[in-house]
Design a protein around this motif. Structure first.
Motif, PDB file in Angstrom:
ATOM      1  N   PRO A 258      -2.696  -1.327  -1.092  1.00 47.38           N
ATOM      2  CA  PRO A 258      -4.110  -1.519  -1.238  1.00 47.38           C
ATOM      3  C   PRO A 258      -5.024  -0.179  -0.942  1.00 47.38           C
ATOM      4  N   VAL A 259      -4.561   0.848  -0.349  1.00 47.40           N
ATOM      5  CA  VAL A 259      -5.265   1.884   0.084  1.00 47.40           C
ATOM      6  C   VAL A 259      -5.566   2.723  -1.169  1.00 47.40           C
ATOM      7  N   PHE A 260      -4.413   2.563  -2.160  1.00 48.43           N
ATOM      8  CA  PHE A 260      -4.806   3.544  -3.575  1.00 48.43           C
ATOM      9  C   PHE A 260      -5.746   2.821  -4.245  1.00 48.43           C
ATOM     10  N   TRP A 261      -5.706   1.504  -4.221  1.00 44.26           N
ATOM     11  CA  TRP A 261      -7.078   0.810  -5.060  1.00 44.26           C
ATOM     12  C   TRP A 261      -8.596   1.008  -4.416  1.00 44.26           C
ATOM     13  N   THR A 371     -11.575  12.278   0.348  1.00 44.17           N
ATOM     14  CA  THR A 371     -10.666  11.811  -0.350  1.00 44.17           C
ATOM     15  C   THR A 371      -9.220  12.472  -0.410  1.00 44.17           C
ATOM     16  N   VAL A 372      -9.356  13.793  -0.603  1.00 43.69           N
ATOM     17  CA  VAL A 372      -7.883  14.498  -0.754  1.00 43.69           C
ATOM     18  C   VAL A 372      -7.082  14.301   0.594  1.00 43.69           C
ATOM     19  N   ALA A 373      -8.122  14.511   1.770  1.00 42.52           N
ATOM     20  CA  ALA A 373      -7.354  14.226   3.109  1.00 42.52           C
ATOM     21  C   ALA A 373      -6.648  12.786   3.158  1.00 42.52           C
ATOM     22  N   LEU A 374      -7.301  11.634   2.627  1.00 42.71           N
ATOM     23  CA  LEU A 374      -6.631  10.498   2.605  1.00 42.71           C
ATOM     24  C   LEU A 374      -5.633  10.413   1.997  1.00 42.71           C
ATOM     25  N   CYS A 375      -5.485  10.831   0.683  1.00 41.19           N
ATOM     26  CA  CYS A 375      -4.410  10.899  -0.110  1.00 41.19           C
ATOM     27  C   CYS A 375      -3.095  11.742   0.384  1.00 41.19           C
ATOM     28  N   ARG A 376      -3.517  12.869   0.905  1.00 39.80           N
ATOM     29  CA  ARG A 376      -2.240  13.661   1.864  1.00 39.80           C
ATOM     30  C   ARG A 376      -1.805  12.873   2.903  1.00 39.80           C
ATOM     31  N   GLU A 377      -2.607  12.267   3.738  1.00 40.75           N
ATOM     32  CA  GLU A 377      -2.407  11.400   4.978  1.00 40.75           C
ATOM     33  C   GLU A 377      -1.386  10.400   4.818  1.00 40.75           C
ATOM     34  N   ARG A 378      -1.807   9.694   3.579  1.00 39.33           N
ATOM     35  CA  ARG A 378      -1.232   8.406   3.279  1.00 39.33           C
ATOM     36  C   ARG A 378       0.091   8.402   2.554  1.00 39.33           C
ATOM     37  N   PHE A 379      -0.155   9.563   1.494  1.00 35.94           N
ATOM     38  CA  PHE A 379       1.216   9.520   0.490  1.00 35.94           C
ATOM     39  C   PHE A 379       2.180  10.869   0.505  1.00 35.94           C
ATOM     40  N   GLY A 380       1.750  11.657   1.822  1.00 39.31           N
ATOM     41  CA  GLY A 380       2.708  12.985   1.961  1.00 39.31           C
ATOM     42  C   GLY A 380       2.790  13.797   0.728  1.00 39.31           C
ATOM     43  N   GLU A 444      -0.309  -0.576   6.514  1.00 40.23           N
ATOM     44  CA  GLU A 444       0.370  -0.425   5.263  1.00 40.23           C
ATOM     45  C   GLU A 444       1.858   0.410   5.262  1.00 40.23           C
ATOM     46  N   PRO A 445       2.762  -0.608   5.649  1.00 37.02           N
ATOM     47  CA  PRO A 445       4.256  -0.107   5.615  1.00 37.02           C
ATOM     48  C   PRO A 445       4.595   0.760   4.488  1.00 37.02           C
ATOM     49  N   ARG A 446       4.219   0.271   3.341  1.00 33.12           N
ATOM     50  CA  ARG A 446       4.722   1.068   2.114  1.00 33.12           C
ATOM     51  C   ARG A 446       3.883   2.429   1.921  1.00 33.12           C
ATOM     52  N   ASN A 447       2.970   2.491   2.569  1.00 30.02           N
ATOM     53  CA  ASN A 447       2.415   3.792   2.408  1.00 30.02           C
ATOM     54  C   ASN A 447       3.057   4.888   3.501  1.00 30.02           C
ATOM     55  N   MET A 448       3.393   4.531   4.621  1.00 25.26           N
ATOM     56  CA  MET A 448       4.241   5.217   5.420  1.00 25.26           C
ATOM     57  C   MET A 448       5.520   5.453   4.910  1.00 25.26           C
ATOM     58  N   ALA A 449       6.090   4.706   4.209  1.00 24.72           N
ATOM     59  CA  ALA A 449       7.402   4.853   3.575  1.00 24.72           C
ATOM     60  C   ALA A 449       6.781   5.996   2.434  1.00 24.72           C
ATOM     61  N   LEU A 450       5.829   6.065   1.739  1.00 23.35           N
ATOM     62  CA  LEU A 450       5.909   6.844   0.737  1.00 23.35           C
ATOM     63  C   LEU A 450       5.541   8.444   1.433  1.00 23.35           C
ATOM     64  N   THR A 451       5.038   8.464   2.827  1.00 24.69           N
ATOM     65  CA  THR A 451       4.738   9.519   3.262  1.00 24.69           C
ATOM     66  C   THR A 451       6.141  10.276   3.616  1.00 24.69           C
TER      67      THR A 451
END
Length: 454
Positions: A258-261, A371-380, A444-451
């Motif tokens: 959901p974070v991405f959307w 927005t860049v910070a959130l992408c880096r924080e959530r998706f590594g 967001e467990p999937r986000n953490m997995a992506l990170t």
């Protein structure tokens, strides 16, 4: 004691982020501290981004000249701008993936050559489809390769300390590009014709190429140093294969969260309310109220001037404040300013218009660092490519607004409805931004997995 003296002799190397092995200088005489290579890379990126912004903003002052010479409608000309805006966003994630394979220098230098070709060849066009091809496809692809995913790539590779601040400075390059190019292009289009303006853009793109080749480097390990503020050196990752497949795989994984959307929807509204609407239609809208095009273009350039300060400040705040709340505040304030804009147009620059220019300018792309910070924080490690896809949504929104505002103008004879709709949408973007779950909530467990994904 001898070991202690040896450490003291090597300390200047640590100040510049280099290991003893990376610099074969004798340890008997300490080397002088010098500027870290990351700042030279940031300088080259800044220059390229200044040019990209100027090239992309040029069509906004060419709408009226092209309409007068060829008789093309605002909808037709806006369609070329829309293609430019869409490709500026859609190319971004693929360019970020391509930089992992070929390197930033090759991609950016090639993009500048493509912009020069697209802009220079417009002087020979005689039909509207050629405008769609040249300004839409070629210039859109070239500038898209130097879009804000490039900022995310530079900061992720070269900076650990002051990463948010550097993101703000590089984002401000877009505003600086408007400041440098818009008045010049408007003056050339008015006094020398739009062809002179197009050739100027082509020449400027070629001038930037040597700067990129001289100063831009792909990874700190290429020059035997570390990222600025890094505690230890990092090996350069192996070149990624399957550029398009990697970009699409990252999108597939990110789209499951959901974070991405939430980020993509908010950033789509960001693009609609800036590049698509104000960046494309402010000059012709002001001209309809009696303001000379050169004056309107100068006001739009001043938006870029104040945006330099606003975006750098936003980068500084991003290092210290929750990015979600920053985004919510930025979108809310932008929406308020757009709701007021239809009442501020006049033949001369009255104080209320100056207030809008200053206020709106401070907020123009202040949304990028958080927005860049959130992408880096959530998706590594995939954060730059994810941001490329979020930025693609930004440009899709910009494209819809550019075409939609042109259609509104053709059917109603004015832009008022477009300003009001954009203002209300910014309120929606504020709500979407503050709705992004906190990392601490671990929703967001999937986000953490992506990170954690290498």
């Amino acid at each position: 004691m001898a070991e202690f003296l040896h450490i003291l002799a090597l300390r200047p190397l640590a100040l510049v982020g280099k290991s003893p092995e990376a610099d074969p200088v004798t340890t008997s005489a300490p080397s002088r501290p010098r500027i870290h290579r990351a700042w030279l890379v940031a300088f080259a990126a800044f220059v390229a981004l200044v040019g990209a912004a100027g090239f992309r903003a040029a069509p906004s002052v060419l709408i009226d000249p092209l309409h007068e010479e060829f008789g093309w409608s605002n909808t037709t000309i806006s369609a070329a701008v829309s293609i430019n805006l869409i490709l500026y966003g859609l190319i971004s994630p693929f360019a970020a993936a391509l930089m992992e394979r070929l390197g930033m220098r090759r991609v950016v230098a090639g993009a500048l050559v493509l912009v020069a070709a697209g802009s220079g060849l417009t002087v020979f066009m005689t039909a509207s489809w050629q405008l769609l091809l040249l300004w839409g496809v070629l210039v859109g692809t070239g500038t898209g390769s130097m879009a804000l995913a490039f900022v995310a790539t530079v900061t992720s590779r070269w900076f650990v300390k002051h990463r948010g601040l550097v993101s703000g400075v590089l984002t401000a390059a877009g505003a600086a590009g408007q400041l440098v190019f818009l008045p010049l292009i408007a003056a050339l289009a008015t006094h020398q014709g739009w062809r002179s303006a197009s050739l100027t853009v082509a020449a400027a793109a070629l001038v930037v190429v040597p700067v990129v080749l001289l100063f831009l480097r792909d990874h700190p390990s290429d020059v035997g140093t570390t990222a600025y503020g890094a505690a230890e050196p990092e090996e350069r990752p192996a070149p990624a294969r399957g550029t398009a497949r990697r970009a699409l795989n990252v999108l597939r994984d990110a789209a499951r969260t959901p974070v991405f959307w939430l980020l993509a929807a908010g950033f789509a509204i960001c693009g609609a309310s800036t590049n698509g609407l104000v960046g494309t239609h402010f000059v012709p809208a002001a001209h309809e109220h009696g303001m000379p095009p050169t004056t309107a273009a100068s006001l739009l350039a001043l938006v870029g001037l104040f945006d330099v300060a606003g975006t750098i400040a936003s980068g500084w705040f991003t290092d210290r404040i929750d990015p979600r709340w920053l985004l919510g505040g930025y979108y809310f304030l932008r929406g308020c300013s757009l709701l007021m804009l239809p009442h501020l147009f006049a033949p001369t620059t009255e104080p209320p218009m100056w207030a809008f220019i200053i206020f709106y300018g401070l907020d123009w792309v202040a949304t990028v660092p958080p927005t860049v910070a959130l992408c880096r924080e959530r998706f590594g490690l995939t954060g730059p490519i994810v941001f490329g896809w979020v930025f693609a949504a930004h440009q899709i929104g910009a494209s819809i607004a550019a075409t939609g505002a042109g259609m509104i103008h053709d059917h109603t004879g004015g832009y008022d409805i477009a300003w009001y709709v954009a203002g209300l949408l910014c309120g929606l973007a504020a709500l979407l931004s503050i709705s992004i779950p906190s990392v601490r909530a671990e929703r967001e467990p999937r986000n953490m997995a992506l990170t954690r994904r290498p």
